[in-house]
Design an enzyme around this catalytic site. Structure first.
Site, PDB file in Angstrom:
ATOM      1  N   GLY A 125      96.686  17.172 -66.130  1.00 20.03           N
ATOM      2  CA  GLY A 125      96.800  17.033 -67.571  1.00 20.03           C
ATOM      3  C   GLY A 125      98.170  16.620 -68.055  1.00 20.03           C
ATOM      4  O   GLY A 125      98.813  15.742 -67.512  1.00 20.03           O
ATOM      5  N   GLU A 159     110.092  11.768 -64.520  1.00 21.54           N
ATOM      6  CA  GLU A 159     110.752  11.793 -63.214  1.00 21.54           C
ATOM      7  C   GLU A 159     112.148  11.194 -63.295  1.00 21.54           C
ATOM      8  O   GLU A 159     113.105  11.750 -62.734  1.00 21.54           O
ATOM      9  CB  GLU A 159     109.914  11.030 -62.191  1.00 21.54           C
ATOM     10  CG  GLU A 159     108.636  11.742 -61.816  1.00 21.54           C
ATOM     11  CD  GLU A 159     107.763  10.918 -60.891  1.00 21.54           C
ATOM     12  OE1 GLU A 159     106.688  11.421 -60.521  1.00 21.54           O
ATOM     13  OE2 GLU A 159     108.149   9.789 -60.551  1.00 21.54           O
TER      14      GLU A 159
END
Length: 1000
Positions: A125, A159
């Site tokens: 999710g 990231e």
């Protein structure tokens, strides 16, 4: 790594395509009932393992939740001491996964690099998985691959922000190496509409703070000099990039301080002078500057950055010091060895021989050589005198305090002056030592700036003064700063002496010992000597390390900055003034040692003495030369020899190091009753050597080093050495037997006979030594010989570490009785199996069967190793892990590199603490079970593993189909068991194939 957002149109099309492909292929090969069964299972598997769609995708999240919350959560986790992954790959799946990224990944893996490649199925999710954030924190190099839609993925941006944050927190010890796949630098810097347009879309779904984080991360990454793919072929680019990464990782090979402040401007300036692109010349760069300014550190860092560009590399540390103590020929040998010249071709009897061999053997080698702390032209002339000694493209770096530039015939010379640190750099380094963090404490900021300004930008002074002030109160800070202000700026040693003066007397003595004799020497032997002096050396050494006056390398060797070394030696030389010209307490220079041997006056002051000579005839030690050395506790000899009646000399000698001593002992009545450490390495001694009864049979002896004594075929009678704790016979290649008197060494803790290729067995008497903790008898190379363990080995109840290369015979069952054993290394053993009793090693934490080619399986009893943390079966003949390995719940590492393993068992997915599973270069591996996807770490899978799975699947399906057709045509059946086996094999491989498809 990243994929289209869950539940999006692209994801649906990808899923439908996978299902359609599976249906067509299965229908073609299978009977109807089997086809529908496998189809049903496959579709269930695909939907079950696919991440659930994000039901909140269209809802703008609260600024304190979602991705921002996930990133801050990682910050609350304490970081591990080291990085687990060498490279973290960040990329946009649809853009590059099947092409460029896959090629790059395998190029890195094939280069032996541990790579984390993000697998999307671990994310759920809106929240990025903890595994990803943890992997970023535990990686050393980050590689974002910027493609057209990179900024369209929230996962990529999360990231990237985490990578930038991790790099900043690491004080530049971590690196970002960006690759611009099909975009430009301006795109990443947000100077074009490509990425800015993607960020506009993100603003509709995420808070302003989050998007600002992503914008900053992109701009920061865009400022880093990266790699542009442009028109290069994927394979060519990947190979060159893997080489670059290897070069970055090799920075760990040369020791640099953990608190290093990278001065990129200085590094780049030096690299520019070296000019590696100019390959038609041989170039020498002369780095000069005052002591403590960071010349050696700069040379090390640049050496680490560039070493991969050369055929061979050599870093000769402390040339001036080593020349004085061991001779220039020692450095010539080291230079040739480090640059790959065979030992058989290095026959140096004097300096002239060394020059001839260097000039001849290195002409065809492009090399990088660093000569650290060179004093004069003569030293250079004997190590790197002319450009013609090396191949074009070679580079020589020399550090020196001397400004005078050397003559380098036939080559080009560049000059580089090392500069003091900038104020900001100085404050950063000082803070790391004074406060253990990047910035000063708020209430000490002013005092910190004042202390930094006094040190003049010298890294060494910043380290030492900062360490001195750590945990001190404001009053102490004011006192130290006031004292420093009174010392003239150029008096660096006087400033360092303030920290020396604060040491306890015992710690001062140990500091001076290290400065004069133990730099680059292992800590262990010195500890024994200091204990014999009634010191507490472990505490003292730690105090010196905490004060940044001494460092311990990864090899447990002492290291000290040359400025601190010179301070210690200056303090020793100043003793002459106190004692009206009498000898110093420590004499490390050969010339000074010769003088004190010729003059009896003041010998009682001397505690430590080092003597170097070209031949044993140059220095003959008689009673006259050794008379009145009543307080000498340390004597280091290279060659030399004793002669005549030596009764009553050296009464307090604790340490005798006598390398290259002759095979004939000509002295008499030399009884060293207080000797604790005896080192006769590389000597011509044999078991009949006359010196044993004079100096070797001391009742106080605790350490006996006999490394590389090639004339030794049997150890001497050691029955008198009842206190001996360490016996080192490493590299005695002609040693056949350990004398039975070893059984009387009841205090022996450590026995090392590694590389003794003609020694066949451990004598039974060793098994009577109740205090033995370590046995090391490993073959460092592949020889047609191995050791044998006695049946009574199980009696060693205190043995903790056993490292031995065994022969073909099965190890005795008593091996399982070693209840204290924590480490068992059987590398390069030839036995075909392990005894079942091995399961009794209840405290065993590490088991290595490296290069045990004859072993094909592990006994089921291995399931009893409840404490096992690491299992190494790399390069072994093992083809399958027993199911009982699944019971080893403390197991963290399984290393299978290059072994004959056929399949990975499902139970590996149940090992909750498993951190690393290395199956690189397992050429027979065909099945990767889906259960392994539950591991929290990536696998090192050989580049063809999945391809083999797919290929084998279709071959097995075709084989089964042909079998059915053949059976029907011939009218005869086959054994049901054989048919079931083929079917099961095909289905297992098919399951692996379906798992791969679900990942893709």
């Amino acid at each position: 790594m990243t994929s289209p957002d869950a539940g999006g149109r692209g994801g649906k099309l990808e899923l439908l395509a996978c299902i359609a492909l599976v249906i067509v292929l299965l229908k073609f090969f299978l009977a109807d009932w089997l086809f529908y069964l496998l189809l049903l299972l496959g579709v269930i598997k695909l939907f079950k393992e696919r991440p659930a769609p994000d039901l909140h995708e269209d809802r703008k999240p609260n600024p304190t939740h979602g991705p921002a919350e996930a990133m801050s959560e990682s910050d609350r986790v304490s970081l591990p001491p080291g990085c687990k992954y060498e490279v973290f790959l960040s990329f946009r799946g649809p853009d590059t996964r099947q092409g460029f990224t896959d090629i790059l990944y395998h190029a890195l893996v094939d280069a032996g690099i541990h790579v984390f490649r993000d697998n999307e199925e671990i994310r759920k999710g809106e929240y990025i998985g903890d595994e990803i954030l943890r992997a970023i924190e535990e990686s050393g190099i980050f590689v974002p691959i910027f493609s057209r839609t990179y900024a369209s993925s929230k996962w990529c941006l999360i990231e990237l922000a985490k990578m930038v944050e991790s790099k900043e927190k690491s004080s530049s010890s971590k690196k970002i190496l960006p690759i611009f796949y099909d975009v430009g630098v301006d795109d990443v810097k947000l100077k074009t509409k490509l990425y800015t347009g993607a960020l506009l879309i993100h603003r509709k779904k995420f808070s302003t703070d989050i998007v600002h984080q992503w914008e900053k991360a992109l701009r920061d990454a865009g400022k880093i000099k990266g790699w542009e793919l442009k028109d290069k072929g994927y394979a060519e680019f990947a190979k060159e990039f893997a080489r670059k990464v290897s070069m970055e990782l090799k920075a760990k090979q040369k020791y640099v301080t953990e608190s290093l402040v990278e001065r990129i401007d200085q590094q780049d300036a030096l690299i520019s002078l070296l000019d590696l692109k100019s390959s038609h010349d041989v170039r020498l760069v002369w780095i000069h500057g005052m002591g403590g300014i960071g010349k050696t550190t700069l040379a090390k860092v640049v050496f680490n950055r560039l070493c991969d560009h050369f055929d061979g590399c050599c870093f000769l540390l402390d040339v001036r010091e080593t020349t004085e103590r061991k001779g220039i020929d020692h450095l010539q040998r080291q230079l040739l060895q480090d640059l790959g010249v065979k030992a058989a071709d290095i026959s140096i009897t004097d300096e002239s021989d060394g020059i001839k061999i260097i000039s001849k053997k290195l002409q065809n080698r492009k090399v990088l050589v660093v000569l650290d702390d060179v004093y004069d032209q003569e030293q250079i002339g004997k190590l790197a005198g002319e450009a013609g000694w090396f191949r074009e493209g070679s580079r020589i770096i020399i550090t020196s305090r001397n400004k005078n530039v050397p003559v380098f015939e036939g080559g080009r010379v560049e000059i580089f002056e090392a500069e003091p640190m900038k104020f900001e750099e100085s404050l950063l380094l000082f803070s790391r030592h004074a406060f253990g963090k990047e910035n000063p404490a708020e209430d000490f900021h002013g005092l910190s700036e004042e202390a930094v300004s006094i040190t003049g930008g010298l890294p060494l002074a910043l380290e030492v003064v900062g360490s001195k002030l750590r945990t001190s109160d404001r009053g102490h800070w004011n006192h130290i700063i006031g004292t420093l202000q009174k010392i003239p700026e150029k008096k660096v040693e006087d400033r360092l002496k303030i920290c020396y003066d604060a040491l306890r007397l015992e710690v001062k003595e140990i500091f001076l010992d290290i400065a004069c004799f133990f730099i680059n020497e292992k800590k262990t032997k010195a500890i024994y000597m200091w204990q014999a002096c009634d010191f507490e050396p472990e505490l003292a050494v730690q105090e010196l390390v905490d004060a940044s006056l001494v460092k311990l390398t990864n090899e447990n060797k002492f290291w000290m900055h040359d400025q601190l070394r010179d301070l210690g030696r200056k303090l020793i030389r100043d003793e002459r003034l106190k004692h009206h010209g009498k000898p110093c307490s420590r004499i490390w220079m050969h010339e000074d040692a010769l003088k004190v041997l010729q003059d009896e006056a003041g010998r009682e002051n001397v505690e430590m003495l080092s003597l170097f000579s070209w031949t044993s005839e140059d220095c003959v030690l008689t009673k006259h030369e050794l008379k009145n050395f009543n307080n000498l506790r340390f004597l280091s000899l290279i060659r030399s020899k004793f002669s005549g009646d030596l009764e009553h000399v050296l009464p307090k000698l604790i340490w005798l190091s006598w390398h290259f001593c002759p095979g004939e002992f000509q002295g008499t009545n030399l009884h060293l009753k207080n000797l604790v450490v005896l080192d006769l390495s590389e000597s011509s001694v044999s078991e009949t050597w006359a010196g044993w009864r004079h100096i070797g049979m001391c009742k106080e002896l605790k350490v006996l080093y006999l490394k590389r004594c090639y004339h030794l075929t049997k150890t001497p009678d050691l029955s008198m050495c009842t206190k001996l704790e360490r016996l080192i016979l490493k590299g005695c290649i002609n040693l056949v037997e350990i004398d039975h008197s070893v059984g009387k060494l009841k205090c022996l803790k450590y026995l090392n006979a590694s590389g003794c290729i003609h020694l066949r067995e451990i004598p039974r008497e060793v098994c009577c030594l109740d205090g033995l903790v370590d046995i090391v008898m490993i073959m460092e190379q592949s020889f047609n010989c191995s050791y044998k363990l006695p049946n009574s080995i199980g009696r060693l109840e205190r043995l903790q570490r056993l490292s031995v290369s065994l022969g073909r015979s099965r190890p005795p069952s008593s091996l399982g009785d070693l209840k204290s054993l924590t480490m068992l290394v059987l590398s390069r053993s030839e036995m075909a199996e392990l005894p079942e009793s091995i399961g009794g090693l209840v405290k065993l934490e590490f088991l290595s069967l490296f290069f045990c080619k004859e072993i094909t399986k592990l006994p089921n009893s291995i399931g009893g190793l409840k404490s096992l943390v690491e299992l190494n079966i790399s390069m072994s003949g093992i083809v399958q892990l027993p199911d009982v390995v699944g019971n080893l719940q403390k197991l963290k590492v399984i290393d299978m590199r290059g072994c004959d393993i056929r399949r990975l068992p499902d139970f590996l997915g149940n090992l909750e603490k498993l951190e690393r599973l290395d199956v690189f270069d397992c050429k027979y591996l065909q099945v990767i079970p889906s259960a392994i996807k539950g591991l929290t770490s990536p696998l090192k899978v050989p580049s063809s593993a999945w391809e083999k799975s797919c290929e084998s699947y279709w071959k097995q399906r075709l084989r089964l189909r042909r079998w059915r057709i053949h059976s029907r045509l011939e009218g005869r059946g086959r054994e049901e068991q054989t048919l079931s086996k083929i079917r099961a094999h095909a289905q297992a491989i098919g399951a692996a194939h379906l798992f791969k498809m679900s990942k893709d």
